[in-house]
Each structure stands twice: as C-alpha cells, then as structure tokens.
Design an enzyme around this catalytic site. Sequence first.
Site, short mmCIF file in Angstrom:
data_model
loop_
_atom_site.label_atom_id
_atom_site.label_comp_id
_atom_site.label_asym_id
_atom_site.label_seq_id
_atom_site.Cartn_x
_atom_site.Cartn_y
_atom_site.Cartn_z
N ASN A 292 -22.08 -42.64 47.15
CA ASN A 292 -22.52 -41.94 45.94
C ASN A 292 -22.36 -40.42 46.06
OD1 ASN A 292 -24.48 -41.45 43.48
ND2 ASN A 292 -25.37 -40.35 45.22
N ASP B 272 -27.96 -37.96 53.45
CA ASP B 272 -27.56 -36.75 52.71
C ASP B 272 -27.29 -35.65 53.73
OD1 ASP B 272 -27.38 -34.61 50.63
OD2 ASP B 272 -28.20 -36.18 49.35
N LEU C 284 -6.85 -25.38 36.76
CA LEU C 284 -5.93 -25.44 37.90
C LEU C 284 -5.30 -24.08 38.20
CD1 LEU C 284 -4.56 -27.23 40.04
CD2 LEU C 284 -2.70 -27.59 38.41
N ALA C 285 -4.94 -23.35 37.13
CA ALA C 285 -4.29 -22.04 37.32
C ALA C 285 -5.19 -21.07 38.08
CB ALA C 285 -3.90 -21.45 35.97
N THR D 26 -29.01 -35.63 34.70
CA THR D 26 -29.35 -35.21 36.06
C THR D 26 -29.31 -33.68 36.10
OG1 THR D 26 -27.06 -35.17 36.79
CG2 THR D 26 -28.25 -37.22 37.16
N ASP E 102 -23.62 -35.15 57.26
CA ASP E 102 -22.56 -34.78 56.31
C ASP E 102 -21.52 -35.89 56.38
OD1 ASP E 102 -20.27 -33.75 55.07
OD2 ASP E 102 -20.84 -31.69 55.55
N TYR F 201 -11.82 -32.77 40.62
CA TYR F 201 -12.85 -33.80 40.50
C TYR F 201 -12.27 -35.09 39.89
CZ TYR F 201 -17.37 -35.86 39.09
OH TYR F 201 -18.45 -36.68 38.93
N LYS G 20 -11.97 -38.84 41.53
CA LYS G 20 -12.65 -40.00 40.94
C LYS G 20 -11.64 -41.07 40.50
CE LYS G 20 -16.86 -38.56 41.51
NZ LYS G 20 -17.73 -39.21 42.49
P1 NAD Z 1 -26.25 -34.58 42.60
O1 NAD Z 1 -25.52 -33.30 42.84
O2 NAD Z 1 -27.61 -34.50 41.97
O3 NAD Z 1 -26.37 -35.44 43.94
C1 NAD Z 1 -25.30 -35.57 44.84
C2 NAD Z 1 -25.86 -35.66 46.23
O4 NAD Z 1 -24.77 -35.79 47.15
C3 NAD Z 1 -26.66 -34.41 46.64
O5 NAD Z 1 -27.93 -34.76 47.14
C4 NAD Z 1 -25.77 -33.77 47.71
O6 NAD Z 1 -26.50 -33.06 48.72
C5 NAD Z 1 -25.06 -35.00 48.27
N1 NAD Z 1 -23.85 -34.63 49.01
C6 NAD Z 1 -22.90 -33.75 48.62
N2 NAD Z 1 -21.98 -33.62 49.60
C7 NAD Z 1 -22.35 -34.44 50.61
C8 NAD Z 1 -21.80 -34.74 51.87
N3 NAD Z 1 -20.68 -34.13 52.32
N4 NAD Z 1 -22.43 -35.63 52.67
C9 NAD Z 1 -23.56 -36.22 52.24
N5 NAD Z 1 -24.13 -35.97 51.06
C10 NAD Z 1 -23.53 -35.09 50.24
O7 NAD Z 1 -25.24 -35.45 41.69
P2 NAD Z 1 -25.53 -36.74 40.79
O8 NAD Z 1 -25.45 -36.31 39.37
O9 NAD Z 1 -26.70 -37.51 41.24
O10 NAD Z 1 -24.17 -37.57 41.08
C11 NAD Z 1 -24.07 -38.62 42.02
C12 NAD Z 1 -22.69 -39.20 41.95
O11 NAD Z 1 -22.41 -39.63 40.62
C13 NAD Z 1 -21.59 -38.20 42.33
O12 NAD Z 1 -20.57 -38.88 43.03
C14 NAD Z 1 -21.08 -37.74 40.96
O13 NAD Z 1 -19.76 -37.27 41.04
C15 NAD Z 1 -21.21 -39.03 40.17
N6 NAD Z 1 -21.28 -38.84 38.71
C16 NAD Z 1 -22.35 -38.19 38.12
C17 NAD Z 1 -22.38 -38.06 36.74
C18 NAD Z 1 -23.53 -37.39 36.00
O14 NAD Z 1 -23.52 -37.35 34.77
N7 NAD Z 1 -24.55 -36.89 36.69
C19 NAD Z 1 -21.32 -38.55 35.96
C20 NAD Z 1 -20.27 -39.17 36.60
C21 NAD Z 1 -20.26 -39.33 37.98
#
Ligand code: NAD
Length: 441
Positions: A281, A234, A290-291, A382, A257, A346, A350
């Site tokens: 993940n 992370d 977008l605008a 979450t 990162d 986003y 995705k």
């Molecule tokens: P979250 O924000 O709780 O966790 C995401 C984690 O990614 C965080 O710990 C953050 O610090 C880390 N992160 C962000 N940028 C980073 C980087 N540049 N390098 C390393 N780490 C980085 O989000 P979540 O809800 O646990 O989601 C996890 C994944 O699931 C994401 O890809 C999100 O788009 C996807 N997702 C979540 C949901 C939902 O309902 N929660 C739905 C669809 C998709």
Amino acid sequence: MADRYLHLTGTAPGRFLTRRLGLPQPAPLRRWTLETPRLEGPLLHLTAGASAVTGVAEVLSRSGLPVVGDTDRPAAIVLDATGVATAAGLGDVHAALHPVVRSLTPGGRIVVLGTVPSPDDHHQAAAQQALEGFVRSLGKETGRGSTVQLVRIPVGGAAQAAESTLRFLLSPRSAYVSGQVIELTTATPGPGPAADPAAPLTGRTALVTGAARGIGAAVASVLARDGARVIVLDVPGAREELERTADRLGATALPLDITAPDAADRIAAAVPDGLDVLVHNAGITRDRRLANMPADRWAPVIEVNLDSVLRTTDELLEAGVITRGGRIVATASIAGIAGNTGQTNYAASKAGIIGLVRSLGPRAAADHGVTVNAVAPGFIETKMTAAVPLFIREAGRRMNSLSQGGLPVDVAEAVAWFAQPDSTAVNGQVLRVCGQSLLGA
Ligand code: NAD
C-alpha cells in the site's frame, strides 16, 4: 476532510435548493458496521434464458439475504445472464430487469452474472460483451447509493467460484464500488471457505506497507477485524504514528523503508511462520508536469510505488515466505488508468502495478498457489486529497456515479475481499474503488 456538500444535500432545504439548481444528489452510503453487517431486504434472483453455470441458487442461499423469486422491494437483484449468447438473448436481460429496477431499495445492489466472452464464438462474445456496456450504463442510472456490477464466471464453470465475490458485492462492504467487471478464473488451489465466517482470516498473518495512517491503517484495521494477525510497516520516520496505529489494532509495528535493499529479508524475519497476506500500500506522489520534472522527482515515485513492489514480491515468493493459498494485493490508482496532469511519474508507477498484477497473477497461482490482485482507488478522503485545491477537490468528489468521495475503509474492504481464503478464483484483477469515476471509465 468533511464533505459539507454531502451534509447539505442530507437536509430538506439543501436538497430542495440543490435539486432546483440541477446539482448532484449524493446519497449517504451505508457501510458495514457490527450492527448493520448486511443489506436490509430480500435478494431477488432472476435469470435471462437458461443458466450456463451450475450452483447459482445454492451460492445465493449462503449470501445471508433471504432469496426470493418475486418481491416489490428487493435490497439486491442478481440476474443470471450467463446463458445469453446472442443479440436476441439480450432481450431477456431487458425483460428481467426493466420491471424491477425501479423497486430496488436505496443503497441496493444489482449484480449481473455473465461468462467470459468467447474467442471462438463471436455471437456469444458480442452478447456477453454487451453486458459490460449495459452494467456500466445502469450504474450511472440507478442513483440513491445503489451499485451495479458484472461478474464473469468461466463458461461451464461453477458459481461456487463466485461465492466470496458475491458475498462482498451483495453486502455494505462494497458501498463505494460500482460499474465494475470482475472476471473470475477457474479456481486455483487454496484453503477453501473460512471456518468462522465472522473472522475469516483467523490464523492468517497479514503485512500491510505504508500502514501508519490513511488507507494502509484502514486496511490493517479491517484485516484485524477479520481475524488476521497483522504487521504494520512504515518508514522509520513515521515510527511514532506507526506504533500508535499498531497499539490501537493489537498489531505489530515494523519500522522499515520498503525501498531498503534488505526489505524482503527483514519482512521474512518478522514472519517466521510465513506470510499469508501481503498488502503493498505504501505510495508517494511528487507531482510536476514532465517538462518541469527533474529526475529526483521521477525516480523515488517509481522506486516506492513500483520497483520496491516488484522486488519484494519476487524475493518473498521465491524464498517461499508467502504461503500456499496466500494473497498479494497491490495498490494502483485510477490515475494509472486515466492519466493525470502533473502525474506522469505517479501514473506510470500505478499503471505498472496493473501490468504486474495481470502478468504475475496466473503464474503465481500455478507456481505458488498465490493470487495477485490490485485495488485502484479513485477519490478517497485522506490527508493526500485534503491537500488538493478546493475546486479540483470538489470536482474529484462529484465526478462519479455516487457523487462523493470514498473513505479509506472502502478500499480496505476490497483488499479484505481479495484476502479471503475462498477468493481463490479472484486472480489478476484490478478493482476500481472509485464510485464509478468518470475518469478513465
Ligand atoms: P498516505 O500518504 O496517507 O499514506 C502512505 C503511507 O505510505 C505513509 O504512511 C507513508 O509514510 C508510507 N510510505 C511512503 N513511502 C514509504 C516507504 N518507502 N516505505 C514504507 N512506507 C512508506 O497515502 P494514502 O492516501 O493513504 O494512500 C495509500 C495508497 O493508496 C498509496 O499507494 C496511494 O498512491 C494510493 N491511492 C490513494 C488515493 C487517495 O485518494 N488517497 C487514490 C488512489 C491511490
């Protein structure tokens, strides 16, 4: 965030009231626990006409459930419809399931086995495609926490290709997956079934990005449960939370990162013996229509969610860091399928993941013996979804066949299925973990 409505409908007065008002009736889902690792009850094996694949009975005999040809309380029903090749043959599907569908136990599973629709035989293609509409409709009808899926096995193939998939779908691990179509490939090279079914990832190294919290931490936890040596990655800013997660799981923390130019090199250095499972993940949102969206809200989302995934995947594959029989799992979203107001950036990132998986999967298998798949979560409970305004959150929770949000562990279980050593025939797939969300259906 607690789902108070689910709690309410779990009480007798709450159930009475919500039924009278015609409101959704979510059933508490039965998820995997050490004490309840299996469904409780027999598996009813049915066939519509003659099977077009070999070994179905043998594979089902290893499902962990007693297989029967007749029962009045099945916990699971597997209908082999691989031989259905005409519109008239669909009558056999109705004849097989109509008498038994009502007797499925709450939280039960229905899996229809089909084959890939043929580009050369439009009657077979019509009949097999019909199964998709059938399954998606039945998923909306069954209720009581039951799920329905279609698994396509290549024509003339062996059901063995579906073993890990059936193990997942016929278990409490797939509690929040419904209405899905999984298309298996002819198996690609891989290490075969696990020596220890209770810890199938023993001896394998897995790295999960964005794993300090949320879904990523749940993925790391499930992979560790399945025996993998886990590295959690992370951003350096989340170091404390990352280290706490690592300590809890007996994992190694890698503060990094993922967008850093040397990210792949740093990952390679952390896995001197190679990486068997790579889970992309990490993800961010920067919502705005977008605008109203300046480039500095657009670019980081594409960079974190898509570009860094493409770059690190390419570099790690080319450097041979991902082992043969390895698994790459990326994280899409139903927003990438259905689209979402305020999320052009986003949803683009995705949807890009879906393109990546479908294109790279077959080539990665051929060139490196590696599979590439994605999960597409729906509404998962979450911190991210807890921040959504109340009414939108309630709508998000209820607008699916199971009438509730999923948990991070539901996504994690799907990732673990992709990661199984014998999931070699599961490649280029995008599995929605969304309770059969109405969005993008
Ligand atoms: P979250 O924000 O709780 O966790 C995401 C984690 O990614 C965080 O710990 C953050 O610090 C880390 N992160 C962000 N940028 C980073 C980087 N540049 N390098 C390393 N780490 C980085 O989000 P979540 O809800 O646990 O989601 C996890 C994944 O699931 C994401 O890809 C999100 O788009 C996807 N997702 C979540 C949901 C939902 O309902 N929660 C739905 C669809 C998709």
